[in-house]
Design a protein around this motif. Structure first.
Motif, mmCIF file in Angstrom:
data_model
loop_
_atom_site.group_PDB
_atom_site.id
_atom_site.type_symbol
_atom_site.label_atom_id
_atom_site.label_comp_id
_atom_site.label_asym_id
_atom_site.label_seq_id
_atom_site.Cartn_x
_atom_site.Cartn_y
_atom_site.Cartn_z
ATOM 1 N N ARG A 110 0.828 -1.207 0.000
ATOM 2 C CA ARG A 110 0.000 0.000 0.000
ATOM 3 C C ARG A 110 0.863 1.258 0.000
ATOM 4 O O ARG A 110 0.406 2.326 -0.388
ATOM 5 N N ASN A 111 2.124 1.106 0.425
ATOM 6 C CA ASN A 111 2.997 2.285 0.425
ATOM 7 C C ASN A 111 3.252 2.815 -0.978
ATOM 8 O O ASN A 111 3.188 4.021 -1.210
ATOM 9 N N TYR A 319 8.921 4.426 5.158
ATOM 10 C CA TYR A 319 7.514 4.822 5.346
ATOM 11 C C TYR A 319 7.159 4.989 6.819
ATOM 12 O O TYR A 319 7.626 4.221 7.660
HETATM 13 N N1 ARG Z 1 -3.455 5.080 4.577
HETATM 14 C C1 ARG Z 1 -2.062 4.876 4.426
HETATM 15 C C2 ARG Z 1 -1.368 6.178 4.046
HETATM 16 O O1 ARG Z 1 -1.963 7.039 3.530
HETATM 17 C C3 ARG Z 1 -1.827 3.882 3.335
HETATM 18 C C4 ARG Z 1 -0.527 3.171 3.475
HETATM 19 C C5 ARG Z 1 -0.612 2.247 4.603
HETATM 20 N N2 ARG Z 1 0.665 1.613 4.803
HETATM 21 C C6 ARG Z 1 1.047 1.135 6.007
HETATM 22 N N3 ARG Z 1 2.196 0.593 6.074
HETATM 23 N N4 ARG Z 1 0.267 1.222 7.063
HETATM 24 O O2 ARG Z 1 -0.208 6.317 4.324
#
Ligand code: ARG
Length: 446
Positions: A110-111, A319
């Protein structure tokens, strides 16, 4: 019931979930269509490296196109209990197609999904902003030409200084937008690179074809280094926000001028009555609220790069969930700047200019330098001419000749409107929106 992509055998605390999801369900709606486009490119690429069969690609593509159409029709929702847009789309695929839906996430995270969604969203939004800006630029240039012979006082320190004109005033803001477009164009280039394939921020052991997704999504290049691609989260938003803030700064200054020039004490411009607002107590009032709110809304946009900086500052490499919060400030900023530009355009095309400002003797002294220059041109040393006119003014013997003859580039008599238009058009032509339009059409089979 496990509702997270990542939930295995422990269910997350309800309050923690509410806290961490925050406003993401609302914010991710801005990104939904781009999430689908990113997935279309990703699965097309997965099939070329044998992680999907041709049949699987076909059903997934059809289902994603269907979801895209639902988004366009306003039918797409992120359900309660679903964390974000990425989870929602995957869930819909799995519900509709079964196990094959679970295959699309190979080689991504999702990253990088949110990274690519943001890049695609930003690119489309910049295109929209450019369209709005171009309308306003042209309006300002037209008004500049229309009123090029109408003089007004120019001020320094808010003291009457030298002759200016409405041609210069309108034209100045047009030229300011031409420069703002240069910066927006630079932000566009920084943004127009493909982070997909960086996965969680360190790439993947699958032999991903990142050049392929780059061309499928119409990006100008790969955002190569996977660690840097992840670093682009927050940085890209900050750069784009700074470009928006420049436009806001131009329009906030214009709004202040308009408020001031519209006041009875200046009476240089007049807004049509239907563009002013009344007072609940003073029956005579016609207030320029529209420009006051423009000023305040622009000032708020000018804070945006700083807000993004504060949220993302001092994060080390990799991230962090902190980054999620940038969406709340950043995503709505495009609708905001577009609304502001449209309103300023409506005002600027309707505003009436007072063509008789100079009948008022309080502005007579703005012609003092004209007189000094006339004497100097006739042979008197400048310093002597300056002194003579100064003494005449002190003695009440100065009578202005209310005419000016400014001929150099960018002056009252030589606005260079065409050349400023050429500057603007050159920057405008350098945006290549067509490449990504064509890429999107292909992905969507349209
Ligand atoms: N909602 C998250 C954002 O905008 C998406 C990515 C989530 N990734 C994670 N490792 N929790 O950053």
């Amino acid at each position: 019931m496990a509702s997270k992509l990542w939930e295995k055998n422990v269910q997350v605390d309800h309050d923690v979930e509410t806290y961490t999801v925050g406003r993401d369900r609302e914010m991710d709606l801005y990104l939904a269509r781009y999430d689908v486009l990113g997935s279309l490119a990703h699965i097309t690429m997965l099939q070329t490296i044998d992680l999907l069969t041709a049949d699987e690609l076909a059903v997934l593509t059809a289902a994603l196109r269907e979801i895209y159409a639902e988004i366009e029709d306003g039918k797409f929702v992120i359900e309660d209990g679903i964390e974000d847009v990425h989870s929602q789309v995957e869930l819909m695929l799995t519900r509709r197609l079964g196990d094959v839906g679970k295959k699309i996430h190979s080689g991504r995270s999702r990253n990088d999904q949110v990274l690519v969604d943001l890049r695609l969203f930003i690119r489309s939004e910049i295109e929209d902003v450019v369209k709005h800006l171009t309308v306003l630029f042209r309006t300002l240039q037209e008004q500049s030409e229309r009123y090029k012979d109408v003089l007004m006082p120019g001020y320094t320190h808010l003291q009457v200084a030298m002759p200016s004109s409405f041609g210069l005033w309108f034209g100045a803001y047009a030229e300011s937008l031409a420069d703002d477009l240069v910066v927006l164009r630079a932000a566009y280039d920084v943004n127009n690179r493909n982070p997909l394939g960086s996965a969680a921020g360190y790439g993947s052991s699958f032999p991903l074809n990142r050049e392929l997704t780059t061309s499928l999504l119409g990006f100008a290049s790969v955002d190569y280094n996977v660690v840097y691609a992840q670093m682009g989260r927050g940085k890209t938003e900050r750069i784009v926000a700074a470009a928006i803030a420049n436009i806001a700064a131009t329009l906030s200054k214009l709004a202040f001028d308009a408020c001031m020039f519209n006041s009875q004490n200046f009476a240089f411009i007049k807004l049509p009555d239907e563009f002013t607002t009344g007072s609940s107590i003073m029956p005579h009032k016609k207030n320029p609220d529209v420009f006051e709110l423009t000023r305040a809304r622009c000032n708020r946009l000018e804070a945006l790069p700083f807000q993004i900086t504060m949220v993302t500052n001092n994060l080390p490499v990799g991230y962090f969930r902190d980054l999620q919060l940038t969406k709340e400030d950043f995503l709505p900023a495009f609708d905001e700047i577009k609304a502001i530009i449209s309103m300023v355009n409506a005002m600027m095309s309707q505003v009436k200019v007072n063509e008789h400002i100079l009948d008022d003797s309080r502005y007579d002294l703005m012609f003092s330098v004209e007189e000094v220059n006339r004497l100097a041109a006739a042979g008197m040393p400048f310093r002597d001419a300056y002194k003579k006119v100064g003494l005449d003014i002190e003695a009440g013997k100065f009578t202005p000749v209310k005419q000016v003859n400014h001929t150099h580039e960018g002056s009252i008599g030589n606005l260079c409107t065409d050349r400023i238009a050429t500057l603007y058009e050159k920057t405008l032509d350098a945006f290549d929106f067509e490449t990504y339009h064509q890429a999107f059409s292909k992905l969507l089979g349209r």
